[in-house]
Design an enzyme around this catalytic site. Structure first.
Site, mmCIF file in Angstrom:
data_model
loop_
_atom_site.group_PDB
_atom_site.id
_atom_site.type_symbol
_atom_site.label_atom_id
_atom_site.label_comp_id
_atom_site.label_asym_id
_atom_site.label_seq_id
_atom_site.Cartn_x
_atom_site.Cartn_y
_atom_site.Cartn_z
ATOM 1 C CE1 TYR A 158 -78.850 27.194 30.479
ATOM 2 C CE2 TYR A 158 -76.857 26.202 29.596
ATOM 3 C CZ TYR A 158 -77.477 27.166 30.364
ATOM 4 O OH TYR A 158 -76.709 28.106 31.021
ATOM 5 C CE LYS A 165 -74.173 30.523 30.948
ATOM 6 N NZ LYS A 165 -73.795 31.869 31.415
HETATM 7 P P1 NAD Z 1 -80.603 37.537 35.414
HETATM 8 O O1 NAD Z 1 -81.616 37.587 34.335
HETATM 9 O O2 NAD Z 1 -80.953 38.136 36.717
HETATM 10 O O3 NAD Z 1 -79.223 38.164 34.922
HETATM 11 C C1 NAD Z 1 -78.807 38.121 33.579
HETATM 12 C C2 NAD Z 1 -78.220 39.484 33.282
HETATM 13 O O4 NAD Z 1 -77.664 39.514 31.970
HETATM 14 C C3 NAD Z 1 -79.274 40.596 33.350
HETATM 15 O O5 NAD Z 1 -78.886 41.582 34.269
HETATM 16 C C4 NAD Z 1 -79.262 41.169 31.943
HETATM 17 O O6 NAD Z 1 -79.505 42.567 31.929
HETATM 18 C C5 NAD Z 1 -77.849 40.820 31.516
HETATM 19 N N1 NAD Z 1 -77.677 40.920 30.066
HETATM 20 C C6 NAD Z 1 -78.261 40.183 29.087
HETATM 21 N N2 NAD Z 1 -77.893 40.651 27.877
HETATM 22 C C7 NAD Z 1 -77.052 41.702 28.110
HETATM 23 C C8 NAD Z 1 -76.367 42.616 27.275
HETATM 24 N N3 NAD Z 1 -76.471 42.582 25.938
HETATM 25 N N4 NAD Z 1 -75.592 43.571 27.869
HETATM 26 C C9 NAD Z 1 -75.488 43.649 29.214
HETATM 27 N N5 NAD Z 1 -76.132 42.830 30.058
HETATM 28 C C10 NAD Z 1 -76.914 41.873 29.496
HETATM 29 O O7 NAD Z 1 -80.267 35.982 35.572
HETATM 30 P P2 NAD Z 1 -79.142 35.221 36.410
HETATM 31 O O8 NAD Z 1 -79.663 33.849 36.571
HETATM 32 O O9 NAD Z 1 -78.743 36.025 37.557
HETATM 33 O O10 NAD Z 1 -77.942 35.127 35.363
HETATM 34 C C11 NAD Z 1 -76.616 35.542 35.675
HETATM 35 C C12 NAD Z 1 -75.626 34.563 35.083
HETATM 36 O O11 NAD Z 1 -75.716 33.339 35.808
HETATM 37 C C13 NAD Z 1 -75.856 34.229 33.637
HETATM 38 O O12 NAD Z 1 -74.602 34.094 32.981
HETATM 39 C C14 NAD Z 1 -76.537 32.893 33.711
HETATM 40 O O13 NAD Z 1 -76.373 32.126 32.534
HETATM 41 C C15 NAD Z 1 -75.780 32.292 34.863
HETATM 42 N N6 NAD Z 1 -76.404 31.126 35.495
HETATM 43 C C16 NAD Z 1 -77.687 31.185 35.921
HETATM 44 C C17 NAD Z 1 -78.268 30.062 36.492
HETATM 45 C C18 NAD Z 1 -79.701 30.074 36.943
HETATM 46 O O14 NAD Z 1 -80.246 28.996 37.177
HETATM 47 N N7 NAD Z 1 -80.327 31.224 37.098
HETATM 48 C C19 NAD Z 1 -77.519 28.877 36.642
HETATM 49 C C20 NAD Z 1 -76.194 28.859 36.205
HETATM 50 C C21 NAD Z 1 -75.644 29.997 35.631
#
Ligand code: NAD
Length: 270
Positions: A158, A165
């Site tokens: 991570y 984060k």
């Molecule tokens: P995802 O890949 O579907 O979504 C991530 C999004 O970030 C994408 O839509 C991407 O286009 C966008 N992004 C990245 N760089 C960007 C930029 N420069 N400008 C605009 N958009 C940008 O994945 P997800 O898991 O849905 O992630 C959403 C959030 O949830 C993130 O902050 C991630 O860290 C957090 N999260 C995810 C998990 C997991 O296990 N998937 C767990 C905890 C937190």
């Protein structure tokens, strides 16, 4: 159709849909079911082809480009919302990025440029969005972002995202204080691992999923509704007294210090 429409008459911006597995989309679906009017952003032209049909399915025609690395694009989104809506009730920020090559191996090898861009996109973008949203936000508005417990403790691979984060979580508290006078609430959900594009970019992803399931109070995988319903609570008036909160939706994984021994018969006598 749910029995209650918790977001009836509310207008919300959804940032971070990449596909139908995205956390942003999970939240958009429940917000729509509960009566919200939605606008969406997409990161780039390649993703616009995926986001448009989803946005249309959610009844939205307000679908705007926004690479959050570009301040001008963030500003343009809020100028557009100001013209189209005039005001706003919630923002969902589910955006994060780090160089995939550094989501494996050791944190100590993180490059200066990757740390900078990871912090800008995964943390500062929320502050920038919050500042602009505040100018349009109605009393009781809710700003919601997403974090992971790798902010608080070491999770293999991570790495730099944990540092970003941690900064995001701190910024949630500062933003909550700054915007509280205006009646705007700012919270984060710390979600357990979900199988999304971003999740797949993390080197030890499979290990993390298994570990989270096997070391949680509820002992099961997290599902879409778990995250959707907690988000609905934080976006709606049900959580009107809640701000600056990092709300864990992780089956109780974050409370575990040492898991009970899986096979107590093999436990060693003290
Ligand atoms: P995802 O890949 O579907 O979504 C991530 C999004 O970030 C994408 O839509 C991407 O286009 C966008 N992004 C990245 N760089 C960007 C930029 N420069 N400008 C605009 N958009 C940008 O994945 P997800 O898991 O849905 O992630 C959403 C959030 O949830 C993130 O902050 C991630 O860290 C957090 N999260 C995810 C998990 C997991 O296990 N998937 C767990 C905890 C937190």
């Amino acid at each position: 159709m749910p029995a209650t429409c918790l977001l009836e008459g509310k207008k919300g911006l959804i940032m971070g849909v990449a596909n139908e597995r995205s956390i942003a989309w999970i939240v958009a679906e429940v917000a729509r079911q509960h009566g919200a009017e939605l606008a969406f952003t997409y990161q780039n032209e390649a993703l616009s082809k995926r986001v448009w049909p989803l946005a249309e399915a959610a009844g939205s025609r307000l679908v705007l480009p926004c690479d959050v690395a570009n301040e001008g694009e963030i500003e343009a989104v809020f100028n557009n919302l100001s013209d189209s809506w005039g005001d706003i009730d919630f923002v969902v920020h589910a955006v994060a990025y780090a160089d995939r090559d550094e989501l494996r191996g050791r944190y100590v090898d993180t490059s200066r440029s990757n740390l900078t861009s990871s912090l800008m996109i995964s943390c500062y973008s929320f502050t920038s969005v919050a500042r602009r949203a505040a100018a349009l936000a109605n009393d009781g508005a809710s700003l919601l972002t997403f974090t992971f417990s790798g902010a608080r403790r070491v999770v293999p691979s991570y790495n730099v995202m944990g540092v970003a984060k941690a900064a995001l979580e701190a910024s949630v508290k500062y933003l909550a204080m700054d915007l509280g006078d205006a009646g705007i609430r700012v919270n984060a959900i710390s979600s357990g691992p979900m199988r999304t594009l971003s999740g797949a970019a993390i080197g030890a992803g499979r290990t993390i999923y298994h570990w989270a399931r096997n070391n949680s109070a509820l002992g099961r995988d997290l599902n879409r509704n778990d995250v959707a319903d907690a988000s609905l609570y934080l976006l709606s008036e049900l959580s009107r007294g809640v701000t600056g909160e990092i709300h864990y939706v992780d089956n109780g994984n974050s409370i575990i210090g040492i898991s009970p021994l899986q096979d107590s018969g093999k436990a060693e006598a003290p």
